[in-house]
Design an enzyme around this catalytic site. Structure first.
Site, mmCIF file in Angstrom:
data_model
loop_
_atom_site.group_PDB
_atom_site.id
_atom_site.type_symbol
_atom_site.label_atom_id
_atom_site.label_comp_id
_atom_site.label_asym_id
_atom_site.label_seq_id
_atom_site.Cartn_x
_atom_site.Cartn_y
_atom_site.Cartn_z
ATOM 1 N N ARG A 154 86.617 -137.517 52.301
ATOM 2 C CA ARG A 154 85.925 -138.889 52.517
ATOM 3 C C ARG A 154 85.968 -139.732 51.271
ATOM 4 O O ARG A 154 84.923 -140.497 50.979
ATOM 5 C CB ARG A 154 84.657 -138.890 53.120
ATOM 6 N N CYS B 207 79.918 -141.495 61.565
ATOM 7 C CA CYS B 207 79.045 -140.715 60.882
ATOM 8 C C CYS B 207 78.268 -141.430 59.845
ATOM 9 O O CYS B 207 78.866 -142.070 59.030
ATOM 10 C CB CYS B 207 79.481 -139.464 60.393
HETATM 11 N N1 EPU Z 1 75.741 -130.500 65.602
HETATM 12 C C1 EPU Z 1 74.422 -130.340 66.069
HETATM 13 N N2 EPU Z 1 73.784 -131.492 66.563
HETATM 14 C C2 EPU Z 1 74.503 -132.658 66.349
HETATM 15 C C3 EPU Z 1 75.723 -133.079 65.837
HETATM 16 C C4 EPU Z 1 76.223 -131.854 65.317
HETATM 17 O O1 EPU Z 1 74.013 -129.142 66.041
HETATM 18 O O2 EPU Z 1 73.372 -133.798 66.857
HETATM 19 C C5 EPU Z 1 76.362 -129.428 64.969
HETATM 20 C C6 EPU Z 1 77.585 -129.042 65.984
HETATM 21 O O3 EPU Z 1 77.242 -128.404 67.268
HETATM 22 C C7 EPU Z 1 78.762 -128.610 65.118
HETATM 23 C C8 EPU Z 1 78.437 -128.947 63.864
HETATM 24 O O4 EPU Z 1 77.251 -129.638 63.999
HETATM 25 O O5 EPU Z 1 78.212 -127.054 64.955
HETATM 26 C C9 EPU Z 1 79.626 -129.965 63.310
HETATM 27 O O6 EPU Z 1 79.359 -130.994 64.319
HETATM 28 P P1 EPU Z 1 80.678 -131.740 64.666
HETATM 29 O O7 EPU Z 1 81.791 -130.969 65.175
HETATM 30 O O8 EPU Z 1 80.401 -133.075 65.521
HETATM 31 O O9 EPU Z 1 81.362 -132.446 63.446
HETATM 32 P P2 EPU Z 1 80.828 -133.178 62.153
HETATM 33 O O10 EPU Z 1 80.942 -132.372 60.745
HETATM 34 O O11 EPU Z 1 79.250 -133.646 62.501
HETATM 35 C C10 EPU Z 1 82.821 -134.260 61.365
HETATM 36 C C11 EPU Z 1 83.085 -135.760 60.886
HETATM 37 C C12 EPU Z 1 83.408 -136.606 62.113
HETATM 38 C C13 EPU Z 1 84.549 -136.085 62.819
HETATM 39 C C14 EPU Z 1 84.113 -134.716 63.339
HETATM 40 C C15 EPU Z 1 85.308 -134.065 64.004
HETATM 41 C C16 EPU Z 1 81.855 -136.268 58.803
HETATM 42 C C17 EPU Z 1 80.592 -136.698 58.152
HETATM 43 N N3 EPU Z 1 81.972 -136.512 60.025
HETATM 44 O O12 EPU Z 1 81.464 -134.320 62.107
HETATM 45 O O13 EPU Z 1 83.790 -137.943 61.243
HETATM 46 O O14 EPU Z 1 84.857 -136.990 63.894
HETATM 47 O O15 EPU Z 1 83.696 -134.147 62.228
HETATM 48 O O16 EPU Z 1 86.306 -133.754 63.203
HETATM 49 O O17 EPU Z 1 82.651 -135.689 58.226
HETATM 50 C C18 EPU Z 1 83.065 -139.929 60.500
HETATM 51 O O18 EPU Z 1 83.605 -139.746 59.358
HETATM 52 O O19 EPU Z 1 82.512 -141.286 60.653
HETATM 53 C C19 EPU Z 1 82.837 -139.141 61.637
HETATM 54 C C20 EPU Z 1 82.311 -139.280 62.936
#
Ligand code: EPU
Length: 302
Positions: free
Chosen positions: A177, A226
């Site tokens: 990012r 995010c």
């Molecule tokens: N989780 C929770 N509760 C929540 C949300 C997530 O427990 O409310 C846990 C999930 O169960 C999982 C972990 O946190 O174990 C990671 O969650 P997720 O797979 O949704 O990925 P993320 O790291 O929260 C990132 C990117 C997203 C992208 C997704 C999918 C960042 C900040 N976010 O989210 O990108 O869509 O992976 O690859 O890097 C964005 O950049 O705006 C964005 C949404």
């Protein structure tokens, strides 16, 4: 900010600028938040240096808006005008394994246009809302794919030089990012190189990513994706969720009850509400985990 001087308006006309006076930026952002100002839309990339020179000479501050999907904009009458590129048609041109894509092109449509020409690799980016320009600047990523991996060159307008310039692969650094583009660089066009794959296979990958996204993200609500970057080795969403903050709100700005790192505008949230929510959640994560979350969303304070 309102541009009223007849000679500036005439000069804008000569540069082919489409002006929308007192445009509501809330209508141009996925969060549905933002005040009003003159919106100047420009079709010819070549005219950008002259347009910025004109604004500078006249002492008019400006900001560049891409797809409006990763930005939180201040409320009220804004002290700068906003510039936006109008995409040419076509805005995605495939030549063998090479793709020329305009910064103003919609990222999702670029992914599907490439897929139809048997060019894959970007399946993970399918549901990332916004323009190619925004994706390039932030090195947008999802499901293990980041756009930077495919970039061979990027044409940018460099504010520091007042001119357009082409940066090649080794001259740009893409990180999580974050990119090495200067703050004043405006993405204009990119050349990507993508792996050749059967269309059916790419389509299957796209369907999987769409499904995962639908299951975990509040896609039908107003958000900027995010809000925070993930800290190294951690997950902002999991930490915020773990503190029981889903549904927590400041005014109409609310932590999504589907994904805790998405903050949604649940009605008529103001920028002030959203900034208040960001500050409060950050403070609670700091207190509980000693971790300082950094915003992923770009904030335009007035
Ligand atoms: N989780 C929770 N509760 C929540 C949300 C997530 O427990 O409310 C846990 C999930 O169960 C999982 C972990 O946190 O174990 C990671 O969650 P997720 O797979 O949704 O990925 P993320 O790291 O929260 C990132 C990117 C997203 C992208 C997704 C999918 C960042 C900040 N976010 O989210 O990108 O869509 O992976 O690859 O890097 C964005 O950049 O705006 C964005 C949404």
């Amino acid at each position: 900010m309102r541009i009223e001087s007849p000679h500036i308006l005439r000069a804008l006309g000569e540069l082919g600028v489409e002006r929308r006076p007192a445009a509501s930026l809330a209508e141009l952002t996925s969060l549905g938040i933002g005040g009003t100002t003159d919106l100047l839309r420009i079709r010819q990339h070549g005219h950008l240096p002259a347009l910025v020179r004109l604004l500078r000479d006249e002492g008019i501050e400006h900001r560049f808006l891409g797809g409006g999907t990763n930005v939180l904009i201040a409320d009220g009458e804004l002290p700068w005008v906003v510039l936006q590129l109008i995409p040419p048609q076509p805005d995605v041109v495939v030549e063998g394994k090479t793709v020329w894509v305009d910064a103003a092109a919609d990222l999702g449509r670029a992914v599907t246009t490439c897929a139809r020409q048997n060019l894959g690799g970007m399946e993970g980016l399918i549901g990332v809302p916004g323009s190619v320009g925004g994706a390039l600047r932030m090195n947008a990523g999802a499901y293990g794919t980041e756009i930077g991996r495919f970039v061979r060159e990027v044409e940018v307008y460099r504010s520091a030089k007042g001119a357009n310039e082409t940066l090649r692969e080794g001259e740009i650094c893409f990180e999580y990012r974050h990119t090495s583009f200067a703050p004043g660089d405006v993405m204009l066009r990119a050349r990507l190189e993508l792996p050749v794959r059967p269309y059916e296979e790419i389509l299957a990958g796209i369907r999987v990513c769409n499904e995962k996204r639908r299951a975990s993200q509040p896609l039908n609500q107003k958000s900027a994706g995010c809000i925070f970057k993930n800290p190294p080795g951690g997950s902002a969403g999991r930490m915020i969720d773990g503190l029981g903050l889903k549904g927590f709100r400041v005014g109409d700005a609310m932590v999504s009850d589907r994904h805790a790192n998405f903050f949604v505008n649940s009605g008529r949230a103001s920028c002030r509400d959203m900034l208040g929510l960001i500050a409060e959640v950050r403070a609670r994560v700091r207190a509980a985990h000693g971790c300082e979350l950094e915003e992923e969303v770009i904030i335009w304070n007035a």
